[in-house]
Design an enzyme around this catalytic site. Structure first.
Site, short mmCIF file in Angstrom:
data_model
loop_
_atom_site.label_atom_id
_atom_site.label_comp_id
_atom_site.label_asym_id
_atom_site.label_seq_id
_atom_site.Cartn_x
_atom_site.Cartn_y
_atom_site.Cartn_z
N GLU A 169 33.34 44.81 27.09
CA GLU A 169 33.73 45.98 27.31
C GLU A 169 35.26 45.91 27.50
O GLU A 169 35.84 45.10 28.52
CB GLU A 169 33.26 46.44 28.94
CG GLU A 169 33.23 48.02 29.03
CD GLU A 169 32.76 48.36 30.44
OE1 GLU A 169 32.57 47.48 31.24
OE2 GLU A 169 32.26 49.57 30.64
N SER A 180 35.39 43.48 37.26
CA SER A 180 34.09 44.22 36.97
C SER A 180 34.45 45.84 37.30
O SER A 180 33.73 46.72 36.98
CB SER A 180 33.01 43.91 38.01
OG SER A 180 32.97 42.64 37.85
N ASN A 228 29.43 49.01 35.07
CA ASN A 228 29.20 49.12 36.45
C ASN A 228 29.13 50.37 37.07
O ASN A 228 28.53 50.56 38.12
CB ASN A 228 30.28 48.08 37.13
CG ASN A 228 29.78 46.79 36.81
OD1 ASN A 228 28.70 46.33 37.01
ND2 ASN A 228 30.74 45.95 36.39
N HIS A 278 36.03 42.57 29.50
CA HIS A 278 34.86 42.51 30.57
C HIS A 278 33.86 42.10 29.81
O HIS A 278 33.09 42.49 29.13
CB HIS A 278 34.65 43.91 31.10
CG HIS A 278 33.70 43.92 32.27
ND1 HIS A 278 32.74 45.16 32.46
CD2 HIS A 278 33.09 43.01 33.08
CE1 HIS A 278 31.90 44.60 33.52
NE2 HIS A 278 32.09 43.54 33.86
N1 LIG Z 1 29.44 37.57 38.23
C1 LIG Z 1 29.45 38.33 37.36
O1 LIG Z 1 28.24 38.53 37.03
C2 LIG Z 1 30.50 38.88 36.79
C3 LIG Z 1 30.35 39.69 35.45
C4 LIG Z 1 31.39 40.53 34.81
C5 LIG Z 1 32.53 40.21 35.75
N2 LIG Z 1 32.98 39.66 36.66
C6 LIG Z 1 34.30 39.48 37.43
O2 LIG Z 1 34.73 38.33 37.02
C7 LIG Z 1 35.50 38.05 38.07
C8 LIG Z 1 35.18 36.37 38.63
O3 LIG Z 1 33.84 36.68 39.05
P1 LIG Z 1 32.83 35.45 39.38
O4 LIG Z 1 31.63 35.99 39.45
O5 LIG Z 1 33.10 34.43 38.27
O6 LIG Z 1 33.50 34.77 40.83
P2 LIG Z 1 33.23 33.49 41.25
O7 LIG Z 1 33.27 33.65 42.76
O8 LIG Z 1 32.36 32.81 40.78
O9 LIG Z 1 34.62 32.64 40.83
C9 LIG Z 1 35.79 33.09 41.25
C10 LIG Z 1 36.80 31.66 41.01
O10 LIG Z 1 38.24 32.17 40.91
C11 LIG Z 1 38.79 31.20 41.95
N3 LIG Z 1 40.22 31.69 42.36
C12 LIG Z 1 40.27 32.56 43.51
N4 LIG Z 1 41.51 32.73 43.80
C13 LIG Z 1 42.20 32.20 42.50
C14 LIG Z 1 43.70 31.97 42.18
N5 LIG Z 1 44.85 32.58 42.88
N6 LIG Z 1 43.93 31.28 41.07
C15 LIG Z 1 42.99 30.75 40.34
N7 LIG Z 1 41.82 30.73 40.53
C16 LIG Z 1 41.40 31.42 41.89
C17 LIG Z 1 37.92 30.69 42.78
O11 LIG Z 1 38.35 29.31 43.43
C18 LIG Z 1 36.55 30.68 42.09
O12 LIG Z 1 36.29 29.58 41.60
C19 LIG Z 1 35.73 38.93 39.09
O13 LIG Z 1 36.56 39.92 38.95
C20 LIG Z 1 34.34 39.73 38.91
O14 LIG Z 1 34.05 41.26 39.17
C21 LIG Z 1 31.83 39.06 37.42
#
Ligand SMILES: NC(=O)c1ccc[n+]([C@@H]2O[C@H](COP(=O)([O-])OP(=O)(O)OC[C@H]3O[C@@H](n4cnc5c(N)ncnc54)[C@H](O)[C@@H]3O)[C@@H](O)[C@H]2O)c1
Length: 295
Positions: free
Chosen positions: A151, A118, A189, A139
């Site tokens: 993005e 993000s 963001n 993104h």
């Molecule tokens: N939540 C949102 O609305 C949103 C929107 C756009 C982008 N993002 C980005 O997407 C990414 C993920 O966010 P999310 O909300 O899905 O997080 P989340 O916490 O729901 O999921 C993250 C997952 O990553 C896994 N993980 C951690 N370390 C790992 C590794 N070394 N190898 C493999 N898997 C691993 C965890 O077990 C977990 O299942 C982040 O970079 C976040 O900034 C989130």
């Protein structure tokens, strides 16, 4: 490109895997947590069933989509044969730098390494690899199967060829890619998070309650969801992590996260994913009730 790996099977990873698989790509979905992989497949199945019920896809496409996804807990075997990797692991810089170092070693030399981060610098992520020209930000927005925007973030070293491939690929997923440069928070963001932070400050300072703040923004600004509920959907821990990247990246106090947000994350109130944020989701997102003591 035919074979894709998605790293992280949380909120975003399951949606990214769903979308690629629905458009015919073979997806290796990788997570260190086997329970998270199980939950991801259950979520994808439920979301596909909803698409079938709405008539958006057929029962056959649902089955085909599910059969296009395989789950892995081992990074190396999950990425060694793929053309593109989309990393969607937890928003933590040390974690992402470690993952990209490993990817550079395990993935085919011609594979593109994308991050769904993000806010973390694509240039910094690319710098730990020996293929900075093939590292890019992809993104997606939440919920990925529904939201049109991708993005596409060009790091300082990202090549025109990599950018072009990712723009074209996004279109093949029926998304609208928008190219932006790599500065803290990119575009989405950098604009969204200060609004969410300001909404939290408005609550913290007692200007209005949760429902009132969200209603003003929904009915007054025609936003489909109020900023406090949106923060719950994104994840309050994710919002805090992004604000810290903006704060540190620009060195400007206007991005400092509201102390209420810091307290809520420290207390484990992360929004929908933990069952409570500004709202209580114990009866599901549709019947959310205000939970905040500041309400
Ligand atoms: N939540 C949102 O609305 C949103 C929107 C756009 C982008 N993002 C980005 O997407 C990414 C993920 O966010 P999310 O909300 O899905 O997080 P989340 O916490 O729901 O999921 C993250 C997952 O990553 C896994 N993980 C951690 N370390 C790992 C590794 N070394 N190898 C493999 N898997 C691993 C965890 O077990 C977990 O299942 C982040 O970079 C976040 O900034 C989130």
């Amino acid at each position: 490109m035919k074979n894709i790996a998605v790293i992280g099977s949380g909120t975003m990873g399951n949606g990214i895997a769903h979308t690629f698989a629905q458009f015919g790509y073979q997806v290796n979905l990788i997570d260190i947590n086997i329970d998270a992989l199980g939950r991801a497949i259950a979520t994808i199945t439920k979301n596909l069933e909803r698409q079938v019920a709405k008539g958006a896809i057929t029962e056959e496409l649902k089955a085909q989509t599910l059969s296009n996804i395989t789950t892995h807990t081992n990074l190396q075997s999950g990425v060694e044969d793929v053309d593109l990797i989309v990393e969607a692991a937890t928003e933590n810089i040390e974690l992402k730098l470690k993952i990209f170092k490993d990817l550079d070693q395990f993935a085919k030399p011609e594979a593109i390494l994308a991050s769904n981060t993000s806010s973390i610098s694509i240039t910094q992520i690319a710098a730990v690899t020996n293929r900075g020209d093939k590292v890019i930000g992809m993104h997606f927005m939440n919920p990925v199967p529904v939201m049109k925007l991708v993005e596409v973030i060009r790091g300082y070293a990202t090549s025109n060829e990599t950018t072009q491939s990712v723009m074209e690929l996004s279109q093949k997923l029926d998304k609208m890619p928008v190219e932006v440069n790599d500065y803290p928070g990119f575009v989405a963001n950098r604009i969204l998070m200060p609004m969410i932070n300001e909404a939290i400050y408005t609550l913290y300072e007692g200007v209005a309650g949760v429902q009132e703040i969200d209603t003003v923004m929904k009915l007054g600004m025609a936003h489909p969801m109020g900023p406090l509920q949106l923060a719950d959907f994104i994840g309050l821990d994710v919002c805090l992590a992004i604000l810290n990247v903006l704060y540190q990246g620009f060195g400007n106090p206007k991005y400092a996260p509201c102390p209420l947000l810091v307290n809520m994350v420290t207390a484990g109130k992360k929004g929908i994913k933990s069952g409570e944020g500004f709202y209580d989701y114990s009866n599901g997102p549709k019947d959310a009730k205000v939970a905040s003591k500041f309400a």
